[in-house]
Structure formats: structure tokens, C-alpha cells
Scaffold this active site. Sequence first.
Site, PDB file in Angstrom:
ATOM      1  N   LYS A  92     -45.864  52.104   4.084  1.00  0.00           N
ATOM      2  CA  LYS A  92     -46.234  53.521   3.952  1.00  0.00           C
ATOM      3  C   LYS A  92     -47.578  53.744   4.634  1.00  0.00           C
ATOM      4  O   LYS A  92     -48.469  52.883   4.539  1.00  0.00           O
ATOM      5  CB  LYS A  92     -46.304  53.883   2.467  1.00  0.00           C
ATOM      6  CG  LYS A  92     -46.536  55.356   2.184  1.00  0.00           C
ATOM      7  CD  LYS A  92     -46.525  55.620   0.672  1.00  0.00           C
ATOM      8  CE  LYS A  92     -46.732  57.090   0.351  1.00  0.00           C
ATOM      9  NZ  LYS A  92     -46.709  57.348  -1.113  1.00  0.00           N
ATOM     10  N   SER A 167     -43.714  61.127  -2.604  1.00  0.00           N
ATOM     11  CA  SER A 167     -44.276  61.188  -1.283  1.00  0.00           C
ATOM     12  C   SER A 167     -43.842  60.053  -0.355  1.00  0.00           C
ATOM     13  O   SER A 167     -44.005  60.171   0.865  1.00  0.00           O
ATOM     14  CB  SER A 167     -45.808  61.176  -1.385  1.00  0.00           C
ATOM     15  OG  SER A 167     -46.266  59.952  -1.891  1.00  0.00           O
ATOM     16  N   SER A 191     -43.897  58.851  -6.754  1.00  0.00           N
ATOM     17  CA  SER A 191     -43.747  58.796  -5.295  1.00  0.00           C
ATOM     18  C   SER A 191     -42.986  57.602  -4.742  1.00  0.00           C
ATOM     19  O   SER A 191     -42.609  57.611  -3.568  1.00  0.00           O
ATOM     20  CB  SER A 191     -45.119  58.856  -4.623  1.00  0.00           C
ATOM     21  OG  SER A 191     -45.614  60.169  -4.633  1.00  0.00           O
TER      22      SER A 191
END
Lengths: 499, 95
Positions: A92, A167, A191
Site C-alpha cells: 500500500k 482505504s 481499511s
Amino acid sequence: MLQGEGGAGVGRAKMNLHHLTIHQAHQLLKDRELSSVELTKAILERIAQVDEKVHALVTVTEGLARHQAEQADERIRAGDLTPLTGVPALIKDNMCTKGIRTTCSSRMLDNFVPPYDAMVVERLKEAGLVMVGKANMDEFAMGSSTENSALFPTHNPWGLDRVPGGSSGGSAVGVAVGEAIYALGSDTGGSIRQPAGFCSIVGFKPTYGRVSRYGLVAFASSLDQIGSMTKDVTDSALVMNIIAGYDPRDSTSANYPVPDYTKSLVPDLRGLRLGVPREYFVEGMEKGVEVVMRTAIGKLEELGAEVDWEVSLPHTKYALAAYYIIAPSEAMANLARYDGVKYGFSYQEAESMWDAMEKTREFGFGPEVKRRIILGAYALSAGYYDAYYLKASKVRTLIRREFEDAFERFDALITPTSPTVPFKIGEKVDDPLQMYLSDVCTLPINIAGIPGLSVPAGFSDGLPVGMQIIGKPFSEETLLRIGFAYEQATGWQKRRPEI
Amino acid sequence: MKLSREEVNHIALLARLGLSAEEMEKFRGQLSNILENFEVLQQVDTSDVPPTAYPTPLENVLGEDEVAPSFPQGEILENAPRKEEGCFRVRAVLE
């Protein structure tokens, strides 16, 4: 040694290498039926083939990946390998990667190249990381749909007009479509778990402090936690074995022994007491999700667990408000560092120091980040601190205690990961409160600092539904056991989107 | 209760966050709506409840002061928008 024609590799040549799990890839690498270079090539080809449809990656690190794959193959030849050696991964884009742009999907960090690696990246490198890219996300991890990325939205492979969740949407989609064998995500209010549920993969948020936050761009420091995003539960255990552990550079890192998580993978739930909190099955929940969940929990009973369907956690209904006061308050403080002086976007045409700072932040941050900074500043400001931040912190205590009490009676709690299936892109983007509600089942877990695992639980009208398994602090093994037994019995984790 | 323009302005100033007039209006409405929904917290009896700042019961961790290498100056300045003679260049604080 996998070849297109002839030899021992002929059977596997037809196989979609990009759909391998970590443990399958490891077996092939170890048996020398496949090289990391070949596997990495297949993954890079897959990225070239599908990323224009799903937009999961911010940066593709092709040259680095090929180089790391060669190094991994050398290690494998020398017999010095871990289960992750040579297995392509996505990180990420809020975890620092030395020498590789780390943007947080924000204009603010568009040109930021970290001078160091996050602890998790260090650990993966020691284990033989092949990093194929950095994954798209909601800007600074604030969001539930990846639509808040300043770069582009990511699309859900189960329905390209739908959001992948957020997210960590880029990480989830990347794993679901085979742009990586596994990924790392971060989870502040859901997330990792919510996008995992929306994309039908496994997402694991460990106990707060279990994985070091060193090198993770801070959003809300008392809630943030790094975890794994994988195709099945076995892979989660394998990633956790590498990334979990004490790190003195994170002052909240837990100095607590790390077990071998693969030992907990037994397909049997006899003797386990599970609770189903009814507050997670009301307001705003889709019928299709409820049906899937009741079937899934029935399966856990069949596997030998004792299930109490009537548990009550009455403070659950306050968790959303408490979270959306605490998280923005911490974010407001953490994001004060973006002043245009040390790194990142910097507005140069300003008149004065204050003007430069305000304009840097005006043009560097997107709307959701600004909204949360304002909300946090409000909740912390003189006159409102007691009514908002302090009140929310006290409610946090009550929520935490309620979980503690429940875990006196239960080994784990079972809930849906989200109240809905993936929604349409654009549907909630102008209604922040509706967007916040998509984290309603996951954020109480961050408030309490406890672990949560989302596993694929089936489909409603062709769209994925995730089941969340929640446990007390450091009960990761119990959660993995439940998730493993469930996926062995159902096979939902084997479904791949057609793309 | 709708937040006034002055309130949003004041908060933005505290956070040193520039906002366009359009953003100002949009956030004013959205934040008022959000805060109204958060009034639900006032229903909870929190007398005698201590606040939680961190979820895990960590105690202070003490360590020896040990000299360790820090990042090379050049690497740290690599991302600086403006630099001069090995330092971050900043605008005048006092005018």
C-alpha cells in the site's frame, strides 16, 4: 523450471500463475518447478493486461521486481528460502519504501521518495520480497471506497462500476485479480477488512501494536495497524509470521512473543464459543448480506462451534460517532507536519510564511482530508474539547470494556464485515456521513485495539460479502483457526473475478 | 445548529488550512450535519469513566541512551522543496 512446452512444467504451463496463493507458489519455487523470475514475469504481464481496467496500482516497480526476483532465485538455489521468498507482492502506498516514491495517493506526497524502509518492508526484504508495485488508496487512508485517491479511483473486479472499498482498495483489487500474490494494507477503521470483504479476499487486521507502524505514514496513531491482504487464510498466517513482532522504533509496539501462526490452521471448531452481536445485524443492513451471514454462521455451528446468536453490545451504536471524532482529531495533529518545508508539495508563490503554509495545505490536500482536519481541529478546540474529544475518549473506554466482558464468555465474535455489498462509484462521494456508515461494523474493533479477520463468505447478487471474526487482544491464532476451518469447508476463497 | 462562517474560518486558521469560498460553504453544511449526528454521544453516561487514549495497556518503556547513526544530512534534504548550505530554507518568521 516452468516452460511453455515440454518437461515437468507442462501441466502447470496452462495454469494461471497469477492466481497462485503464497503457499502454492512457494511449493513450486521450492520444488524448482517455477522460478521467481518466471512468476514475476507472469505477474507483470497480468498487470499490463488488467490494470487499465481496475487501476489498482499507483506505481509499477518493474525493474526492481525483476532484480529482486533474480536475487530470490539465487537464494532458492542456495536453499535459503522462507515461504515468502520470490513471491510477488504489492505494498500500500502509505508504507515507506526506500528510493521508491510513496505518495499516500495524495498530491501532497506526489514527489516524496522516502530515505528509509518501513519496518514491514525491511522484514519482507529479509524474507525475499519481490515488490511489483505500490497500491492505490484513499488519500492518507481516509475513506472507504478508494475514490478519495487524488490520482484515480480503483474499480471493483466483481463489478467495474462499483467501488473496491477502502482505504486499501488498490491492495485488495491487486490480490483479487492477480496483480500480486499478496499485499500489505493498513487499517484504521476497517481499511483492510472492508475492501477485503468487497473484493472477496482475506484481510487481517492484527491486534494494535502487533505489527510495527515504523515507516507507516501516520493517520490516527492510536488506531492505525498494518496487516495482510491475501487469497486465503493460510497465506495470512504466512505473512503474519514475517511481519509480526516487536520493534523499538514504534513506541506502541507490543513486546509479546510471536507464535508460528501456521500452527493454528486446523479445520475444526469443536470447543469454541462464538457470539453473534445483534447490534451488527440491524439498521441499514442489506437483506442479501444478512442471508449470507446467517448461512455462514450456520456453517460455523456445523463445524463444531457453539454459537450464541443473541449477544448484545449496546454501546456499538456510539462507536461511529466516537471514531469519527477520535480519528480526525489524531489526523489533524499528525497532518500538521505537511507544511511545505521539509518534503512534499510546497506552494512557492506565497507572500509570507503563513500564506505559504496555508496555500500548501489548500492545494496539497484533497476534500476528505480537509474535511477531517477541520473536524479534528473543531473537536480539539477550546470550548469543544470536553464535549467532543474527551467525551469520545470516555465512550471509547466503555466500548473497550464491553468487548472485554464479551470475551469472558466467547472465544470470538462473528459479524458481517460491511452492512452492504460494494456500492456504485460516485454513489456516496458527496455524502460523507453515508460513506462513514460503511465502516460501521469494522471501526469498533480499532477503537478497542483488538484483532479482526475478514474472510469471503459468499455472494449476494454476484457481489462479495465478507464475514468478520473478532477476538480479544493477541488472539490472532483463534481467528485464523476459525477462518481456516470456514474456508476449508466452503471454498469461497477460491472464487476469482472474471476479468 | 449550523456552524457559522466565522467558526469554520477560525478552525481553518487553527489548522493553517486554506479553503476556497466554495469549499468553505460545502464543509460548513456537511460538518454541521456530521456534528449534529454525533450529538448521540451526549446520551451516554460517562461519569466516573476514564478516557482511553491508547487501546493497549502499555507502560512507559525505558531504554539506555545509546549513540546510533542518524540519517545522512544529504538524504534527509533530498526531498526538501528549498534548501541552502545543508539546511532547509524557510521564509522569514518575523517581518
